[in-house]
Design a protein around this motif. Structure first.
Motif, PDB file in Angstrom:
ATOM      1  N   LEU A  41       0.852  -1.179   0.000  1.00  0.00           N
ATOM      2  CA  LEU A  41       0.000   0.000   0.000  1.00  0.00           C
ATOM      3  C   LEU A  41       0.891   1.233   0.000  1.00  0.00           C
ATOM      4  O   LEU A  41       2.119   1.133   0.058  1.00  0.00           O
ATOM      5  CB  LEU A  41      -0.923  -0.023   1.218  1.00  0.00           C
ATOM      6  N   VAL A  42       0.264   2.392  -0.077  1.00  0.00           N
ATOM      7  CA  VAL A  42       1.012   3.654  -0.095  1.00  0.00           C
ATOM      8  C   VAL A  42       0.548   4.516   1.070  1.00  0.00           C
ATOM      9  O   VAL A  42      -0.653   4.641   1.324  1.00  0.00           O
ATOM     10  CB  VAL A  42       0.810   4.399  -1.434  1.00  0.00           C
ATOM     11  N   LEU A  43       1.516   5.080   1.780  1.00  0.00           N
ATOM     12  CA  LEU A  43       1.241   5.997   2.879  1.00  0.00           C
ATOM     13  C   LEU A  43       1.553   7.410   2.410  1.00  0.00           C
ATOM     14  O   LEU A  43       2.683   7.710   2.021  1.00  0.00           O
ATOM     15  CB  LEU A  43       2.105   5.640   4.090  1.00  0.00           C
ATOM     16  N   LEU A  44       0.542   8.265   2.431  1.00  0.00           N
ATOM     17  CA  LEU A  44       0.695   9.669   2.040  1.00  0.00           C
ATOM     18  C   LEU A  44       0.426  10.550   3.242  1.00  0.00           C
ATOM     19  O   LEU A  44      -0.596  10.402   3.921  1.00  0.00           O
ATOM     20  CB  LEU A  44      -0.273  10.031   0.918  1.00  0.00           C
ATOM     21  N   GLN A  45       1.332  11.478   3.504  1.00  0.00           N
ATOM     22  CA  GLN A  45       1.134  12.483   4.554  1.00  0.00           C
ATOM     23  C   GLN A  45       1.332  13.863   3.938  1.00  0.00           C
ATOM     24  O   GLN A  45       2.404  14.181   3.432  1.00  0.00           O
ATOM     25  CB  GLN A  45       2.108  12.277   5.710  1.00  0.00           C
ATOM     26  N   VAL A  46       0.292  14.667   3.976  1.00  0.00           N
ATOM     27  CA  VAL A  46       0.344  16.037   3.477  1.00  0.00           C
ATOM     28  C   VAL A  46       0.213  16.968   4.683  1.00  0.00           C
ATOM     29  O   VAL A  46      -0.778  16.903   5.412  1.00  0.00           O
ATOM     30  CB  VAL A  46      -0.783  16.327   2.474  1.00  0.00           C
ATOM     31  N   SER A  47       1.225  17.812   4.893  1.00  0.00           N
ATOM     32  CA  SER A  47       1.275  18.655   6.090  1.00  0.00           C
ATOM     33  C   SER A  47       1.410  20.121   5.706  1.00  0.00           C
ATOM     34  O   SER A  47       1.921  20.452   4.639  1.00  0.00           O
ATOM     35  CB  SER A  47       2.458  18.265   6.980  1.00  0.00           C
ATOM     36  N   ASN A  48       0.992  20.983   6.628  1.00  0.00           N
ATOM     37  CA  ASN A  48       1.103  22.425   6.352  1.00  0.00           C
ATOM     38  C   ASN A  48       2.405  23.014   6.874  1.00  0.00           C
ATOM     39  O   ASN A  48       2.615  24.219   6.811  1.00  0.00           O
ATOM     40  CB  ASN A  48      -0.094  23.177   6.920  1.00  0.00           C
ATOM     41  N   SER A  49       3.301  22.140   7.377  1.00  0.00           N
ATOM     42  CA  SER A  49       4.600  22.601   7.844  1.00  0.00           C
ATOM     43  C   SER A  49       5.633  21.512   7.590  1.00  0.00           C
ATOM     44  O   SER A  49       5.370  20.323   7.810  1.00  0.00           O
ATOM     45  CB  SER A  49       4.559  22.929   9.345  1.00  0.00           C
ATOM     46  N   THR A  50       6.822  21.931   7.162  1.00  0.00           N
ATOM     47  CA  THR A  50       7.893  20.966   6.944  1.00  0.00           C
ATOM     48  C   THR A  50       8.441  20.418   8.255  1.00  0.00           C
ATOM     49  O   THR A  50       9.175  19.428   8.254  1.00  0.00           O
ATOM     50  CB  THR A  50       9.041  21.607   6.143  1.00  0.00           C
ATOM     51  N   SER A  51       8.088  21.039   9.384  1.00  0.00           N
ATOM     52  CA  SER A  51       8.570  20.576  10.687  1.00  0.00           C
ATOM     53  C   SER A  51       7.638  19.555  11.332  1.00  0.00           C
ATOM     54  O   SER A  51       7.955  19.026  12.401  1.00  0.00           O
ATOM     55  CB  SER A  51       8.761  21.769  11.629  1.00  0.00           C
ATOM     56  N   THR A  52       6.502  19.271  10.705  1.00  0.00           N
ATOM     57  CA  THR A  52       5.580  18.273  11.244  1.00  0.00           C
ATOM     58  C   THR A  52       6.252  16.900  11.255  1.00  0.00           C
ATOM     59  O   THR A  52       6.841  16.497  10.255  1.00  0.00           O
ATOM     60  CB  THR A  52       4.295  18.209  10.400  1.00  0.00           C
TER      61      THR A  52
END
Length: 266
Positions: free
Chosen positions: A177-188
């Motif tokens: 499967l594929v895990l996608l994480q979209v965040s509003n900060s590069t420090s997350t």
């Protein structure tokens, strides 16, 4: 019938000649006529016209469907919103502007986020940013767009670009499967650090093309085994350190992201 093999365009198509600024402005206005499923980010789109150079864009689409298709012309319909969106699938329009579909997946688990339930994720690779605007004026696009209007409840479309230093691996097992994480900060913090996940790549989010007022900074892509995905999903209630991320476990129907990166950075 949804046939992923017809969506996976594995070759690059020649790009049409650049269009004039006057036509671009006309197309920009058309693009900004917001449909029901989201609002165009006009301030970001305007920056495209100030660029002297342009290059490939990986347009990341998060999609939430209506339960049943709702056609504005009043026609009766008993198909689902997802089926209506499949009827929209703009293969011809993408091909005409030199674009291709790289990734299509259903959401198996939504680990973090808000009350928006995402159903499907896709990436279309455009030869340049402006190509997505050019596509809006094609007859093939206009003839099919009512299906997307009928089926899509809400979508966020992001202009993303791969970071060369982050490209480290590709999918090894077709069952992964594929895990996608979209965040509003590069420090997350990366949710992938909690499990055994193999990186595909990290993409910088330059801007949101379509959606709402929110902005995002980075998209992390990993492959993950079914067992690891189930373990992560079982710990969903403890994932409260990612309040500003959409973290999704995806079941791919098409995944040629690694090939596109190899081609791009060759």
């Amino acid at each position: 019938e949804f046939q992923p093999s017809k969506l996976a365009m594995r070759v690059r198509f020649p790009s049409p000649a650049p269009i004039s600024r006057g036509i671009c402005l006309h197309l920009q206005c058309k693009f900004m006529n917001a449909p029901r499923y989201g609002t165009a980010n006009t301030e970001y789109i305007k920056t495209w016209f100030q660029r002297t150079e342009d290059g490939p864009m990986w347009a990341l689409n998060l999609m939430s469907y209506r339960e049943f298709a709702d056609y504005q012309d009043g026609r009766e319909s008993n198909i689902s919103g997802a089926d209506a969106d499949v009827r929209y699938t703009p293969i011809q329009s993408l091909t005409e502007v030199g674009a291709r579909i790289l990734f299509v997946a259903d959401v198996a688990h939504q680990l973090t986020g808000d009350d928006i339930a995402w159903d499907r994720v896709a990436i279309a690779q455009y030869p340049r940013r402006m190509a997505i605007i050019e596509m809006q004026n094609l007859e093939s696009f206009k003839e099919a767009h009512h299906h997307k209007e009928a089926g899509m409840k809400f979508t966020i479309v992001m202009a993303t670009f791969p970071s060369h230093s982050s490209i480290t691996a590709s999918q090894k097992d077709p069952s992964d499967l594929v895990l996608l994480q979209v965040s509003n900060s590069t420090s997350t913090p990366k949710i992938s650090d909690r499990v055994d996940a193999q990186p595909i790549g990290t993409f910088d989010v330059e801007g949101v093309i379509m959606g709402d007022h929110r902005t995002f900074a980075v998209a992390h892509w990993h492959t993950i085994s079914v067992a690891e995905a189930n373990r992560l999903a079982a710990s969903k209630d403890s994932l409260n350190e990612y309040p500003d991320s959409y973290s999704l476990i995806l079941r791919p129907m098409i995944n040629i992201i690694p090939q596109s990166l190899e081609e791009h950075f060759a």
